[in-house]
Design an enzyme around this catalytic site. Structure first.
Site, PDB file in Angstrom:
ATOM      1  N   ASP A  43     -10.746   1.883  -3.163  1.00  0.00           N
ATOM      2  CA  ASP A  43     -11.148   2.026  -1.739  1.00  0.00           C
ATOM      3  C   ASP A  43     -12.829   1.604  -2.154  1.00  0.00           C
ATOM      4  O   ASP A  43     -13.631   1.136  -0.915  1.00  0.00           O
ATOM      5  CB  ASP A  43     -10.963   3.304  -0.857  1.00  0.00           C
ATOM      6  CG  ASP A  43      -9.101   2.651  -0.413  1.00  0.00           C
ATOM      7  OD1 ASP A  43      -9.260   1.992  -0.427  1.00  0.00           O
ATOM      8  OD2 ASP A  43      -8.578   2.998  -0.264  1.00  0.00           O
ATOM      9  N   ASP A  72       0.740  -1.391   0.009  1.00  0.00           N
ATOM     10  CA  ASP A  72       0.227   0.021   0.089  1.00  0.00           C
ATOM     11  C   ASP A  72       0.829   1.213  -0.315  1.00  0.00           C
ATOM     12  O   ASP A  72       2.008   1.157   0.070  1.00  0.00           O
ATOM     13  CB  ASP A  72      -0.683   0.181   1.571  1.00  0.00           C
ATOM     14  CG  ASP A  72      -2.107   0.715   1.071  1.00  0.00           C
ATOM     15  OD1 ASP A  72      -2.144   1.233   0.354  1.00  0.00           O
ATOM     16  OD2 ASP A  72      -2.799   0.486   1.294  1.00  0.00           O
TER      17      ASP A  72
HETATM   18  C1  GLA Z   1      -5.082   2.414   2.586  1.00  0.00           C
HETATM   19  C2  GLA Z   1      -6.105   0.793   2.081  1.00  0.00           C
HETATM   20  C3  GLA Z   1      -6.896  -0.017   2.270  1.00  0.00           C
HETATM   21  C4  GLA Z   1      -6.425  -0.765   3.236  1.00  0.00           C
HETATM   22  C5  GLA Z   1      -6.410   0.877   4.008  1.00  0.00           C
HETATM   23  C6  GLA Z   1      -5.521   0.181   5.117  1.00  0.00           C
HETATM   24  O1  GLA Z   1      -6.546   2.805   2.653  1.00  0.00           O
HETATM   25  O2  GLA Z   1      -6.635   1.488  -0.396  1.00  0.00           O
HETATM   26  O3  GLA Z   1      -7.614  -0.997   0.760  1.00  0.00           O
HETATM   27  O4  GLA Z   1      -5.961  -1.735   3.768  1.00  0.00           O
HETATM   28  O5  GLA Z   1      -5.476   1.713   3.712  1.00  0.00           O
HETATM   29  O6  GLA Z   1      -4.944   0.938   6.191  1.00  0.00           O
END
Ligand code: GLA
Length: 773
Positions: free
Chosen positions: A573, A503
């Site tokens: 997301d 990420d």
């Molecule tokens: C980001 C990612 C999510 C999740 C969060 C965790 O927003 O896109 O899918 O993994 O971080 O903090």
């Protein structure tokens, strides 16, 4: 195949359905003779394929002529008489722009060109290179072209070198583009093909048709949780640009654009695509000049990325992929899907089925414990899930997003047996084990930051701006890269991890480095990307069998530059199925479906509060790499049974869904009811799965015909289908389509859709060519 002209530096790059013909005029202007549908190779002055424009161009632009602003040049240095946005702006020690190119050599060699450490395709069988000197300097410019004929993609690359003997002869590079593409060559610009957006605007009294408005630009633009909506705009005089100054390509714009005449549709017409293999700050601009001609530049963003080039140094612009199709935007997408699937995706993952994953994020957020994750895994395994991913919250004191990034030691209060015991328990369930990491970041509240406060990007005297309570590690520093590669390697090795979600949850700001050499802070955005690619390359090559999924606050930094490391990417997301329709539709212009992560989540949806029925959520997510992000323990028995059956269905058709040819049919952004449709067709066109959705019912709508694409017009197909509401109600009975129906009929006449007068309507249709006809 690259064919050279008998006497002149003119080269024909021959691809499957297209030709790209370049030359150098007057020994100093690299220029484009043709990019488009195949034409015979230009090999002789008097033979077939004689370059029709060459004589006129060379004669009209003799040495010293100031009119080069009209030439369809392939690369232009600022400072002469070409007043369009330049490819390169390079100044000498005195601040004067240096602009005159002199061709030293042009060659065709076997094998791929020599590339930099940035992402690149090195699969080409041959390449063309032009070596220029920048007159009266030690600067050399190398332009290379490599072809991937099967997918009609030309790869271009640029290197600028300082070969001066004089140790004081440093140059400042204030702009470095990967390509300049004069797409208008050989085509009339103004007023072309009435009927498009520009013509309609003019007819509606919105003003005179603009010079050069024969072109439209398609870009993919968005925001967090609303990524990659397609926008198509008529080009007007002046410059239309997309780009990023955020340190990553970002959610705002994808470093890709297509130039099309107004009459090009998804299925028909010419389409030209430009895609950068880069994930940092970029600029793509299309400039329509006073004569109605259009040229595009794509490369590093000049506002943020500049270089000092001392003697002996070289700098590379990112590689750029140019795709062409006559089969509309779907055809163009197939060029780029082929590039991703067959060339950029790591070799071990090309065509390899991707597991059905269950991610803990929306199930548990930061509140993870060994017992819970094992329970979630056990329940998921009973449904047919294949991979359990432990998302954020497992390390340091990470109970929310304010702390611990950089402290990658397991939290024993949450996971008393460590990651090893958890991974072992997951493996015992016959599931693969995946883990979330965010290696590029550091929390101010962390052991790492306390020990190394200068390891983050910062500019002395400026505040260190946080976003999501975190700072960005300075990957231009070797010790930071080494530290990162070491802990990642040790972790994957020790725990036995099958999948990593990498990420990156903020943009870069205050992009400076404590260790950049004097006067070179402006290089840090590029050095950061070099550093990131180096670590990604090292770790992914060390663990070719581990499946790496990219993520950046959902679908930020989802670009071609990430594809050599990440076989798949978390698309957004936003997991609401209705919101996902345009996000996935837009993503499909550039990315094949196996790369596009799409999960079924619980309702009410966590991002927009909508409660779409399960059948609808499940089918919409099948446009991508399908999985789940919910707590399976909270499912009712009926829901669990539906998911078990849907997983069974998906696994049965997985190869086709993940690796078939993808065709967009209906754009969800054009109708009130958000009608959306696509299909995947097997390579041999014997099988297809098509989806059609209407999330919002609208009164008084005439029934529509559903016209498919990509089938074999001469074959007959039998089909079976299910509606979303049937899946939602637990029914598994497939309806027979009747028939057999010819591919031609399915594509040209279409299927009358049954009445669907409720929200969240949808159909999944499976077609198979009838062996007996
Ligand atoms: C980001 C990612 C999510 C999740 C969060 C965790 O927003 O896109 O899918 O993994 O971080 O903090």
């Amino acid at each position: 195949m690259i064919e050279k002209h008998q006497t002149e530096p003119i080269y024909s790059i021959q691809l499957k359905q297209s030709s790209y013909v370049v030359g150098v005029a007057a020994g100093r202007f690299p220029y484009l003779l043709h990019w488009g549908a195949s034409i015979p190779a230009v090999t002789r002055e008097d033979g077939p394929g004689r370059p029709p424009l060459r004589a006129f161009e060379v004669a009209d632009f003799p040495e010293g002529d100031a009119s080069s602003s009209s030439l369809p040049v392939e690369y232009a240095l600022f400072g002469g008489a070409d007043y369009r946005a330049p490819s390169v702006l390079v100044r000498d020690r005195e601040g004067a722009p240096r602009s005159t190119l002199e061709l030293l050599e042009s060659t065709v060699q076997s094998g791929p060109p020599e590339l930099s450490a940035l992402p690149g395709v090195d699969a080409a069988e041959e390449h063309l290179s032009f070596l220029f000197r920048v007159a009266e300097t030690g600067l050399r410019l190398v332009l290379t072209y490599a072809a991937l004929p099967e997918i009609d993609v030309v790869l271009r690359h640029v290197r600028l070198e300082n070969r001066s003997d004089d140790p004081a002869a440093a140059y400042s590079v204030e702009r470095l583009m990967s390509v300049t593409v004069p797409v208008e060559a050989g085509r009339g610009g103004a007023g072309r093909a009435p009927g498009g957006a520009a013509h309609q605007a003019a007819a509606a009294g919105a003003g005179a048709p603009a010079a050069g408005s024969g072109w439209e630009l398609l870009t993919l633009d968005g925001a967090h949780a609303r990524e990659r909506y397609p926008h198509r705009t008529a080009l007007r005089p002046g410059t239309t640009a997309i780009g990023s100054r955020r340190g990553s390509s970002s959610h705002r714009h994808t470093p890709w654009a297509a130039l099309v005449p107004p009459d090009t549709s998804e299925h028909r017409g010419e389409a030209y695509g430009v895609g950068l293999l880069y994930s940092g700050d970029f600029l793509i601009e299309a400039e329509v000049d006073e004569e109605g001609a259009c040229r595009m530049n794509a490369g590093l963003h000049p506002d943020t990325t500049r270089f000092t080039l001392a003697p002996g140094e070289a700098v590379d612009a990112p590689q750029c992929a140019l795709g062409f199709s006559r089969d509309g935007l779907n055809g163009l997408s197939h060029c780029f899907h082929g590039l991703v699937a067959d060339y950029l995706t790591p070799a071990a993952w090309r065509g390899r089925p991707r597991p059905v994953l269950l991610n803990s994020w929306e199930a548990a957020y930061f509140d993870v414990t060994e017992a819970d994750i094992l329970e979630i895994g056990r329940t998921g395994a009973q449904l047919g899930v294949e991979l359990l991913v432990l998302d954020d919250g497992w390390f340091g004191e990470r109970n929310d997003d304010t702390t611990s990034l950089g402290d990658w030691q397991v939290n024993r209060k949450k996971l008393p047996g460590g990651l090893e015991r958890l991974a072992g328990g997951i493996h015992e369930l016959r599931l693969q084990f995946g883990l979330w990491v965010e290696p590029e970041m550091v929390s101010r509240d962390s052991e790492l930051y306390r020990a190394h406060p200068d390891w983050c990007l910062h500019v002395a005297g400026e505040p260190r701006l946080e976003s999501r309570n975190q700072l960005v590690l300075d990957l231009s520093r070797a010790e930071v890269r080494d530290w990162m590669a070491d802990w990642l390697t040790e972790l994957i090795d020790r725990v036995g991890i099958d999948y990593i979600k990498w990420d990156m949850n903020r943009y870069l700001s205050n992009v400076g480095s404590a260790v950049a050499p004097a006067g070179r802070q402006a290089e840090v955005p590029y050095r950061y990307m070099e550093g990131l690619y180096a670590v990604l390359g090292l770790v992914t090559e060390r663990f070719p069998e581990v499946l790496f999924e990219g993520c950046s606050g959902g679908g930020g930094r989802f670009d071609l530059g990430m594809m050599p490391y990440f076989p798949q990417y978390w698309t957004s997301d936003n997991t609401d199925a209705v919101s996902r329709l345009p996000i996935q539709y837009g993503s499909s212009y550039l990315f094949p479906q196996a790369a596009v992560g799409a999960h079924v989540t619980s309702v009410p949806n966590h991002q927009v509060g909508r409660s779409a029925p399960l059948g609808f959520r499940s089918m919409v997510a099948m446009a991508g790499n399908w999985g789940f992000e919910l707590d399976p323990r909270e499912l009712s028995e009926r829901e669990a049974a539906i998911i078990r059956a849907e997983i069974g269905w998906y696994r049965e058709h997985r190869a086709l869904l993940q690796f078939g040819s993808f065709y967009r049919l209906e754009n969800p952004l054009v109708s009130y009811s958000r009608e959306s449709s696509w299909l995947v067709v097997s390579r041999d066109r014997s099988e297809a799965v098509a989806f059609w959705f209407r999330p919002f019912a609208e009164a008084n709508r005439r029934g529509v015909r559903w016209r498919l694409a990509g089938l074999d017009p001469d074959r007959y197909y039998r089909g079976s289908y299910m509606r979303t509401e049937e899946v939602s109600s637990g029914s598994r009975e497939e309806h027979d389509l009747g028939g057999p129906l010819s591919g031609a009929e399915l594509m040209h006449r279409g299927l009358p859709l049954p009445p669907m007068e409720q929200d969240y309507a949808g159909i999944r249709l499976h077609l198979r060519a009838d062996a007996h006809l």
